[in-house]
Design a protein around this motif. Structure first.
Motif, PDB file in Angstrom:
ATOM      1  N   PHE A  12      -6.760   8.897  -0.440  1.00 16.02           N
ATOM      2  CA  PHE A  12      -7.253   8.601   0.905  1.00 16.02           C
ATOM      3  C   PHE A  12      -6.364   7.562   1.585  1.00 16.02           C
ATOM      4  N   LEU A  13      -6.033   6.489   0.880  1.00 18.70           N
ATOM      5  CA  LEU A  13      -5.162   5.446   1.441  1.00 18.70           C
ATOM      6  C   LEU A  13      -3.773   5.996   1.758  1.00 18.70           C
ATOM      7  N   ALA A  14      -3.252   6.856   0.887  1.00 16.04           N
ATOM      8  CA  ALA A  14      -1.934   7.452   1.123  1.00 16.04           C
ATOM      9  C   ALA A  14      -1.940   8.300   2.390  1.00 16.04           C
ATOM     10  N   SER A  15      -3.055   8.972   2.665  1.00 15.71           N
ATOM     11  CA  SER A  15      -3.129   9.811   3.866  1.00 15.71           C
ATOM     12  C   SER A  15      -3.026   8.972   5.141  1.00 15.71           C
ATOM     13  N   PHE A  16      -3.328   7.683   5.052  1.00 17.75           N
ATOM     14  CA  PHE A  16      -3.187   6.772   6.186  1.00 17.75           C
ATOM     15  C   PHE A  16      -1.900   5.951   6.100  1.00 17.75           C
ATOM     16  N   GLY A  17      -1.066   6.244   5.106  1.00 21.55           N
ATOM     17  CA  GLY A  17       0.176   5.504   4.936  1.00 21.55           C
ATOM     18  C   GLY A  17      -0.046   4.081   4.446  1.00 21.55           C
ATOM     19  N   LEU A  18      -1.166   3.835   3.778  1.00 22.15           N
ATOM     20  CA  LEU A  18      -1.519   2.480   3.355  1.00 22.15           C
ATOM     21  C   LEU A  18      -1.301   2.226   1.868  1.00 22.15           C
ATOM     22  N   LEU A  19      -1.003   3.234   1.106  1.00 21.00           N
ATOM     23  CA  LEU A  19      -0.871   3.045  -0.344  1.00 21.00           C
ATOM     24  C   LEU A  19       0.308   2.133  -0.670  1.00 21.00           C
ATOM     25  N   GLU A  20       1.473   2.420  -0.147  1.00 21.24           N
ATOM     26  CA  GLU A  20       2.657   1.590  -0.398  1.00 21.24           C
ATOM     27  C   GLU A  20       2.498   0.215   0.240  1.00 21.24           C
ATOM     28  N   GLU A  21       2.023   0.195   1.489  1.00 17.35           N
ATOM     29  CA  GLU A  21       1.878  -1.061   2.228  1.00 17.35           C
ATOM     30  C   GLU A  21       0.961  -2.036   1.494  1.00 17.35           C
ATOM     31  N   ALA A  22      -0.075  -1.532   0.875  1.00 13.39           N
ATOM     32  CA  ALA A  22      -1.041  -2.394   0.187  1.00 13.39           C
ATOM     33  C   ALA A  22      -0.598  -2.723  -1.238  1.00 13.39           C
ATOM     34  N   GLY A  23       0.572  -2.218  -1.634  1.00 14.08           N
ATOM     35  CA  GLY A  23       1.063  -2.514  -2.971  1.00 14.08           C
ATOM     36  C   GLY A  23       0.296  -1.777  -4.049  1.00 14.08           C
ATOM     37  N   ARG A  24      -0.286  -0.633  -3.702  1.00 15.44           N
ATOM     38  CA  ARG A  24      -1.122   0.086  -4.643  1.00 15.44           C
ATOM     39  C   ARG A  24      -0.368   1.188  -5.379  1.00 15.44           C
ATOM     40  N   ALA A  25       0.903   1.428  -5.023  1.00 17.03           N
ATOM     41  CA  ALA A  25       1.648   2.488  -5.687  1.00 17.03           C
ATOM     42  C   ALA A  25       1.930   2.119  -7.139  1.00 17.03           C
ATOM     43  N   ALA A  26       2.007   0.828  -7.416  1.00 20.27           N
ATOM     44  CA  ALA A  26       2.203   0.333  -8.784  1.00 20.27           C
ATOM     45  C   ALA A  26       0.989  -0.530  -9.141  1.00 20.27           C
ATOM     46  N   PRO A  27       0.746  -0.745 -10.429  1.00 23.69           N
ATOM     47  CA  PRO A  27      -0.398  -1.582 -10.812  1.00 23.69           C
ATOM     48  C   PRO A  27      -0.317  -2.971 -10.175  1.00 23.69           C
ATOM     49  N   LEU A  28      -1.436  -3.413  -9.654  1.00 23.44           N
ATOM     50  CA  LEU A  28      -1.510  -4.713  -8.996  1.00 23.44           C
ATOM     51  C   LEU A  28      -1.557  -5.817 -10.032  1.00 23.44           C
ATOM     52  N   GLN A  29      -0.699  -6.793  -9.874  1.00 22.47           N
ATOM     53  CA  GLN A  29      -0.704  -7.970 -10.755  1.00 22.47           C
ATOM     54  C   GLN A  29      -1.228  -9.153  -9.965  1.00 22.47           C
ATOM     55  N   ARG A  30      -2.323  -9.714 -10.400  1.00 16.87           N
ATOM     56  CA  ARG A  30      -2.917 -10.878  -9.743  1.00 16.87           C
ATOM     57  C   ARG A  30      -2.722 -12.089 -10.634  1.00 16.87           C
ATOM     58  N   ALA A  31      -2.392 -13.210 -10.030  1.00 16.50           N
ATOM     59  CA  ALA A  31      -2.322 -14.474 -10.759  1.00 16.50           C
ATOM     60  C   ALA A  31      -3.537 -15.299 -10.362  1.00 16.50           C
TER      61      ALA A  31
END
Length: 186
Positions: A12-31
């Motif tokens: 769904f996010l990819a269909s809006f072009g938001l997957l890459e922008e939100a950093g979701r294409a790769a696993p999210l690393q949070r500190a």
């Protein structure tokens, strides 16, 4: 199944072009010391259905105090949003894709929890009598998110939030999430 829900959200996010922008294409690393992006969903009361006289009371009487209480928590960046005033679904999804903690009164606005980043959290503000509505407990579990409720008082036709107690609960939620994020680093 969490993996299927993540796949759906990412599609769904990819269909809006938001997957890459939100950093979701790769696993999210949070500190643990990262700034936590908090979205506080503001609601207005409304007529539940035109054929009934029943209304849905979702508005907080002390919105500014509640938002300020959350914003006073160290390490947060808070935005208060009224999704009904955001014209496109793409703009709404962009906000959600960049949210670590979603806070709001029980209602349709929390359905956006399905599209939060992995490791995000939802704090549902539950009006009196609303504890039986476990919709978002289930959807957050399906999405693999942290979920917690916060009871709010009723001062018809708006709900009252105890700002100091809300601040304490947000601090607890973030302390738990930061511990979890710390265990994921490295």
């Amino acid at each position: 199944d969490t993996a299927q829900m993540r796949d759906f959200a990412n599609h769904f996010l990819a269909s809006f072009g938001l997957l890459e922008e939100a950093g979701r294409a790769a696993p999210l690393q949070r500190a643990p010391n990262d700034t936590v992006r908090v979205t506080f969903v503001m609601r207005k009361n409304y007529m539940a259905h035109p054929r009934t006289s029943r209304s849905a009371d979702r508005q907080i009487s002390n919105e500014e105090e509640a938002v300020s209480a959350v914003a006073s928590v160290e390490g947060t960046r808070v935005q208060a949003v009224s999704f009904e005033h955001i014209s496109t679904l793409q703009e709404q999804m962009a906000i959600i894709a960049h949210t670590d903690l979603l806070i709001g009164v029980h209602g349709a606005g929390l359905t956006f929890s399905l599209f939060l980043p992995p490791e995000a959290a939802v704090l549902e503000l539950v009006p009196p009598g609303g504890a039986k509505n476990v919709h978002f407990n289930y959807t957050t579990a399906w999405a693999g998110l942290y979920y917690r409720t916060f009871p709010i008082g009723h001062a018809s036709p708006k709900h009252h939030v105890d700002p100091s107690r809300l601040r304490e609960v947000v601090e607890q939620v973030l302390q738990e999430r930061r511990r979890h994020w710390g265990s994921q680093v490295g």
